[in-house]
Design an enzyme around this catalytic site. Structure first.
Site, mmCIF file in Angstrom:
data_model
loop_
_atom_site.group_PDB
_atom_site.id
_atom_site.type_symbol
_atom_site.label_atom_id
_atom_site.label_comp_id
_atom_site.label_asym_id
_atom_site.label_seq_id
_atom_site.Cartn_x
_atom_site.Cartn_y
_atom_site.Cartn_z
ATOM 1 N N HIS A 33 3.146 -10.056 -8.238
ATOM 2 C CA HIS A 33 1.863 -9.846 -7.382
ATOM 3 C C HIS A 33 0.562 -10.209 -8.209
ATOM 4 O O HIS A 33 0.036 -9.384 -8.829
ATOM 5 C CB HIS A 33 1.988 -8.617 -6.733
ATOM 6 C CG HIS A 33 1.037 -8.585 -5.419
ATOM 7 N ND1 HIS A 33 0.204 -7.472 -5.286
ATOM 8 C CD2 HIS A 33 0.813 -9.424 -4.586
ATOM 9 C CE1 HIS A 33 -0.588 -7.610 -4.272
ATOM 10 N NE2 HIS A 33 -0.310 -8.913 -3.864
ATOM 11 N N GLU A 48 0.919 -7.387 -10.761
ATOM 12 C CA GLU A 48 1.977 -6.276 -10.628
ATOM 13 C C GLU A 48 3.400 -6.976 -10.703
ATOM 14 O O GLU A 48 3.490 -7.909 -10.358
ATOM 15 C CB GLU A 48 1.564 -5.662 -9.446
ATOM 16 C CG GLU A 48 0.477 -5.050 -9.024
ATOM 17 C CD GLU A 48 0.331 -4.208 -7.716
ATOM 18 O OE1 GLU A 48 0.060 -3.183 -7.687
ATOM 19 O OE2 GLU A 48 0.609 -4.928 -6.650
ATOM 20 N N ASN A 87 -2.289 -2.650 -3.256
ATOM 21 C CA ASN A 87 -2.350 -2.772 -1.972
ATOM 22 C C ASN A 87 -2.023 -1.549 -1.110
ATOM 23 O O ASN A 87 -2.681 -1.411 -0.133
ATOM 24 C CB ASN A 87 -1.380 -4.122 -1.300
ATOM 25 C CG ASN A 87 -2.158 -5.238 -1.682
ATOM 26 O OD1 ASN A 87 -3.213 -5.686 -2.046
ATOM 27 N ND2 ASN A 87 -1.085 -6.189 -1.266
ATOM 28 N N SER A 97 2.800 -9.608 -0.774
ATOM 29 C CA SER A 97 1.923 -8.548 -0.598
ATOM 30 C C SER A 97 2.449 -7.474 -0.088
ATOM 31 O O SER A 97 1.991 -6.261 -0.224
ATOM 32 C CB SER A 97 0.645 -9.051 0.209
ATOM 33 O OG SER A 97 0.015 -10.045 -0.207
#
Ligand code: 3HC
Length: 337
Positions: free
Chosen positions: A136, A148, A187, A115
């Site tokens: 991700h 992602e 994120n 992350s």
């Protein structure tokens, strides 16, 4: 396709489940036997739910039948792709990559579900770095439609294209992340909202802040509820890793909860008490949408202006990765940000 997933925790078991639903042969590894057992139980629970609701047509036992728990890393041999989903600790991940590379052949793609750690930095643990990329997923992977796809400095064009193709093969929307920036796209935006929410606690209660998120912005969860849901431990470790690399993720409350062992929904307590299930968030007057979103919108602009993403991708990523009813820039227009 033969897929190996390393780590059967919150993300790992969900990633294994998604690959299995789409017909792949999955090998699931965890160093801890108890974690592996729990991961398999959660997959079974989730598949039963999906089957009951008609979201999968194949019987849960059949989907489970394609998942093989493995106790030794050498059993990843022969996988087309190995996806790492162990805790957010650089050295731990680097050790996994070194070990995995001993057993796979030159064509195997190695991916990380990190992350917060840079892909290029992580790839340095490998001998063959062009085979490495970030994939991700979002929690819970089985319900969230986005992945992602992140290229590091050494990722080959072929591996990046294959990463996109693999994500499509499991019916997820791939979002290319063009530069290996801290937090990638979703994120980076989410961490801004987390820090804004933590800062706003000097003016509002967590219930007031979550009320704005849930009842005005119509997010599927409140901000503190989401911190609990994704894990206080995970978010605390993430905040330490990204702060080390110069990205501000200040939230003193995370450290306090972490030290008390309040890890969020998984441990029954975090910002909220989860012992009786999800917290009920009542409507309360709280921060304005502008107060809550301004830093996130600035971050979104930064991502576009620095060539990491496009307006359209930021909107898509926030809708599909976070379950928002609108994209970040749709909110920005609506609230004059
Ligand atoms: N598998 C199958 N079913 C599941 C499930 C799972 N893993 N998790 C929840 N469900 C079921 C629930 O049991 C419930 O079933 P029921 O109606 O029979 O009771 C149903 O799904 C709906 O759940 P809820 O009523 O609890 O709640 P929602 O309608 O809000 O949906 C949610 C749940 C999809 C998780 C939604 O709240 C959501 O989208 N939340 C935001 C999640 C998010 O932002 N994720 C990304 C976080 S960031 C991240 O992961 C990146 C990392 O790097 C930190």
């Amino acid at each position: 396709m033969k897929v190996a997933v390393i780590g059967a925790g919150v993300m790992g078991h969900g990633i294994a489940e998604v690959f299995s639903i789409y017909g792949n042969q999955v090998f699931l590894y965890d160093k801890f036997e108890e974690a592996l057992k729990k991961g398999l139980e959660k997959i079974k629970w989730s598949l039963d739910k999906l089957y009951e609701k008609g979201k999968i047509s194949e019987k849960p036992e059949e989907v489970m039948g394609r998942i093989t728990p493995i106790k030794e890393l050498k059993e990843v041999k022969g996988s087309e792709i190995v996806i790492e989903a162990v805790p957010e600790n650089f050295n731990l991940k680097a050790e996994v990559f070194k070990e995995v590379e001993k057993y796979v052949d030159g064509n195997t793609i190695i991916a990380t579900n990190t992350s917060s750690l840079p892909i290029t930095e992580l790839s340095q643990a490998l001998l063959k770095r062009d085979r490495f990329l970030g994939l991700h997923f979002f929690n819970p992977p089985v319900l969230m439609g986005l992945v992602e796809v992140i290229r590091g400095e050494y990722t080959s064009d072929e591996v990046f294209a294959k990463g996109i193709e693999i994500v499509r093969s499991i019916s997820r929307e791939p979002i290319p992340v063009r530069k290996d920036v801290i937090g990638f796209v979703v994120n980076r935006i989410l961490f801004r909202i987390f820090t804004t929410a933590c800062r706003l606690t000097n003016k509002y209660t967590i219930e007031q802040i979550d009320s704005t998120a849930k009842h005005i912005l119509k997010f599927p969860m409140g901000i503190f509820e989401l911190l609990d849901f994704t894990g206080i431990d995970t978010n605390y470790l993430i905040s330490k890793e990204v702060m080390k690399r110069g990205f501000d993720f200040t939230c003193p409350q995370l450290e306090e909860l972490y030290k008390k062992g309040y890890y969020g929904s998984k441990s029954g307590k975090g910002f909220y008490d989860w012992s009786k299930g999800r917290p009920e968030i009542k409507f309360l007057p709280g921060p304005t949408p502008q107060e809550l979103l301004v830093d996130a919108v600035k971050e979104g602009r930064w991502l576009v202006e620095n060539g990491v993403s496009t307006d359209e991708e930021v909107n898509k990523a926030t809708r599909l990765g976070l379950g928002w009813p609108k994209g970040l820039f749709d909110y920005a227009k609506e609230y004059g940000l």
